[in-house]
Scaffold this active site. Sequence first.
Site, PDB file in Angstrom:
ATOM      1  N   ASP A 118      54.174 -15.395 -65.671  1.00  0.00           N
ATOM      2  CA  ASP A 118      55.621 -15.618 -65.678  1.00  0.00           C
ATOM      3  C   ASP A 118      56.366 -14.273 -65.711  1.00  0.00           C
ATOM      4  O   ASP A 118      55.781 -13.222 -66.017  1.00  0.00           O
ATOM      5  CB  ASP A 118      55.955 -16.455 -66.927  1.00  0.00           C
ATOM      6  CG  ASP A 118      57.258 -17.225 -66.793  1.00  0.00           C
ATOM      7  OD1 ASP A 118      58.016 -16.964 -65.845  1.00  0.00           O
ATOM      8  OD2 ASP A 118      57.513 -18.074 -67.671  1.00  0.00           O
ATOM      9  N   ASP A 138      62.126 -24.207 -62.144  1.00  0.00           N
ATOM     10  CA  ASP A 138      62.184 -24.869 -63.452  1.00  0.00           C
ATOM     11  C   ASP A 138      62.899 -26.200 -63.344  1.00  0.00           C
ATOM     12  O   ASP A 138      62.886 -26.986 -64.283  1.00  0.00           O
ATOM     13  CB  ASP A 138      62.942 -23.992 -64.456  1.00  0.00           C
ATOM     14  CG  ASP A 138      62.013 -23.007 -65.152  1.00  0.00           C
ATOM     15  OD1 ASP A 138      60.792 -23.113 -64.966  1.00  0.00           O
ATOM     16  OD2 ASP A 138      62.517 -22.134 -65.885  1.00  0.00           O
TER      17      ASP A 138
HETATM   18  C1  DGJ Z   1      59.946 -20.004 -67.531  1.00  0.00           C
HETATM   19  C2  DGJ Z   1      59.003 -20.849 -66.729  1.00  0.00           C
HETATM   20  O1  DGJ Z   1      59.545 -21.117 -65.479  1.00  0.00           O
HETATM   21  C3  DGJ Z   1      58.696 -22.116 -67.495  1.00  0.00           C
HETATM   22  O2  DGJ Z   1      57.877 -22.960 -66.728  1.00  0.00           O
HETATM   23  C4  DGJ Z   1      58.048 -21.750 -68.797  1.00  0.00           C
HETATM   24  O3  DGJ Z   1      56.802 -21.152 -68.549  1.00  0.00           O
HETATM   25  C5  DGJ Z   1      58.944 -20.817 -69.593  1.00  0.00           C
HETATM   26  N1  DGJ Z   1      59.354 -19.686 -68.805  1.00  0.00           N
HETATM   27  C6  DGJ Z   1      58.238 -20.340 -70.841  1.00  0.00           C
HETATM   28  O4  DGJ Z   1      58.947 -19.391 -71.503  1.00  0.00           O
END
Ligand code: DGJ
Length: 744
Positions: A476, A546
């Site tokens: 990430d 997301d």
């Molecule tokens: C952003 C990501 O897109 C989410 O899926 C998740 O992993 C969060 N960060 C965790 O902090």
Amino acid sequence: MTIHVTDDRHFELSTDHTSYLFNILPTGELGHLYYGPRLREPNYANLEANEFRMVMPVIAADRPEMSLDHLKQEYPSYGHGDFRYPAYQITAPNGARISEFAYVSHRIIAGKPRETAFPASFGEPETVDTLVVTLVDPVAELTLELSFSVFAAVDVIVRRATFRNSGQQTVALDRALSMSLDLPDSAYELYQLSGAWARERHLYHRPLTRGVQAVSSTRNSSSAQHNPFLALARPGTDEQQGAVFGFSLIYSGSFLAQAEVDYYDTTRVTLGIDPFEFGWQLTPGTAFSTPEAILTYSDDGFNGMSHNFHRFMTAHLLPPHWVHTPRPVLINNWEATYFDFDQAKLIALGKQAKAVGIELLVLDDGWFGVRNDATTSLGDWQVNVQKLPDGLGGLGQAIHGLGLKFGLWFEPEMISVQSRLYAAHPDWAIHVPDRRMTPSRNQFVLDFSRAEVVDAMFEAIDAAIVDAQLDYIKWDMNRHITELYSLALPPAQQKELGYRYIQGVYTLYDRLTRAHPEVLFESCASGGGRFDAGMLFYAPQAWTSDDTDAVERLKIQWGTSMVYPLSTMGAHISAVPNHQTRRITSLAMRAAVAFFGVLGVELDITRLPEAELDELRDLIAAYKAQRSLLQQGVLTRLESPYDGNATAWQVMRADGRTGLAARYQVMAEPNPDDHWLRLAGLDPAAAYLVNGQRFMGDELMHQGIFIPQLFDIRKAREPSFDQTHAFDFTARLFTITRIEEASV
Ligand code: DGJ
């Protein structure tokens, strides 16, 4: 042969359906002649025709018709009469910004080995030839190599430029784009993929007009705001027909994608690292290579362009090991638990996951340091034994013991001020001495231009992989860089940091993927904030957004598919009400959208009612039964979510024998217009079964399948009608099977 050189000055690159032609100008620079549908026999005198213009700087007094300001060129400079934006710019030791590269030689190389230190295309000798043209500027003592890799079968040309300093003094590179292309007119619409967090890669378009139009990222990440892509399409182009050029950059940092229409209606397309905040000190004896740019052309509309991109990326960009390896159906605990989990909860989730047919459990953010929210511990990649008393090794064993694969979340590029790492190495955080640091999600960015930082992250992640026997890593990246400055670079090199940072990211990816080729990487950046061809070189799939709402995903997945294949798009079934929109959609609708990508589940399935669990089990089984089709098939977009209430697309196996189409209707419609679902790319003379009904291919493509309305108003008046039944957010799936000739 895909590359021909005639009269020692005309270069002809041919793919199966396109030609790309350029020449050597009287100045020795490279002129551009043509890019488009394949030409049988170029008439060079015609293609080189050139108008005399009043009031123009010319290349020589005796060549009054030859002005760089209106000649089409391959890699133009600024300062010798071309007033359009150039492909590159240097500053010589004396402060001059003039340069002039003249042709010296060329060579042709068959095949392109996969070199992993920096993302780049590759291919066997039968799939790619590369023409490298060498030019020199004797005054600046620089060599420029322009390379053109011709991937004939997928109608792609990949370009890159390399500057070499053969002199004794340092020369500054102020701008070094990957490609420049001069088209002879401007009758195009510019298409771009833009957005923001939770609405990445929405498709926007506008007609080209005189002057400069551009999309770019200054964020040191390709970004959710703009994707490193642009397309130019003739007005009237649609998904199935029309002329379209597509351009995509194999790079994950700041970029510039620009179209400039000049005073004679020609269009200059440029793509590469954004020159804003970029600079490179080219010291004697060193070289700088730009990232690669992908160019494609299709007469078959946006689907034609996308098919070229998809076939190219699948065969010549994604890590080969993963291309044909079925990707596991995963469960990710993020939306199921956020930071509130422990070992028992994860094992319960794992048991339930196994029971519904899921194959991989991914433990997301919060397993390390003392991270119970987003304020601490980034950089401390040691397990939190309060939450996971048996450590990563113990949890890994337990999850594997359930018959699941095990994956873990990292955010390797980040540091929290509240961390042991920050206490030990405050200088590793990117900042400008004596200036305030701008927080974003309470975190700061590690200086990945420093080898010791990359080494430390390699050691931490490598240890976790070994300890937990990881099968998968979600990498990430949740903030953009501010106060871009490295304590490790001298003042004159500070503008190199953006590039050096991304190079550090690639180095870590390269080391990890080479040390652990069996680990599947999925890239992520607050969702799809770094969904680009550079990342896909190492991580074959990316978390698309997301935003897991099925309706929002229609636009996001549609836009993403303009460039990137289905096998790259992580798509999850999540809970309702949806966490990003609060919208309530059926499990069937959520699955029908998430099927078109790499399927995952992201909700607390330990709390699902039995009936929904059964439905989920069936849906996952259906996906797995069609997995190679849904991950590797040829996606064709049919009805655009940007045009109205419906979206439709289809995926067919490469052999055209089986497929699946989906049509989604967002809102229920009273007394609707007639709707027909027109499929595409079928054999008009072949017979197909669609959901068991027999059709010929021509009828399926030209008239389509009649789509009856969802809701027959007469039924609502019957006493047996379920008054709670709603008709918003619906999906219909159509299985397509070509009937064997013998049985027709
Ligand atoms: C952003 C990501 O897109 C989410 O899926 C998740 O992993 C969060 N960060 C965790 O902090």
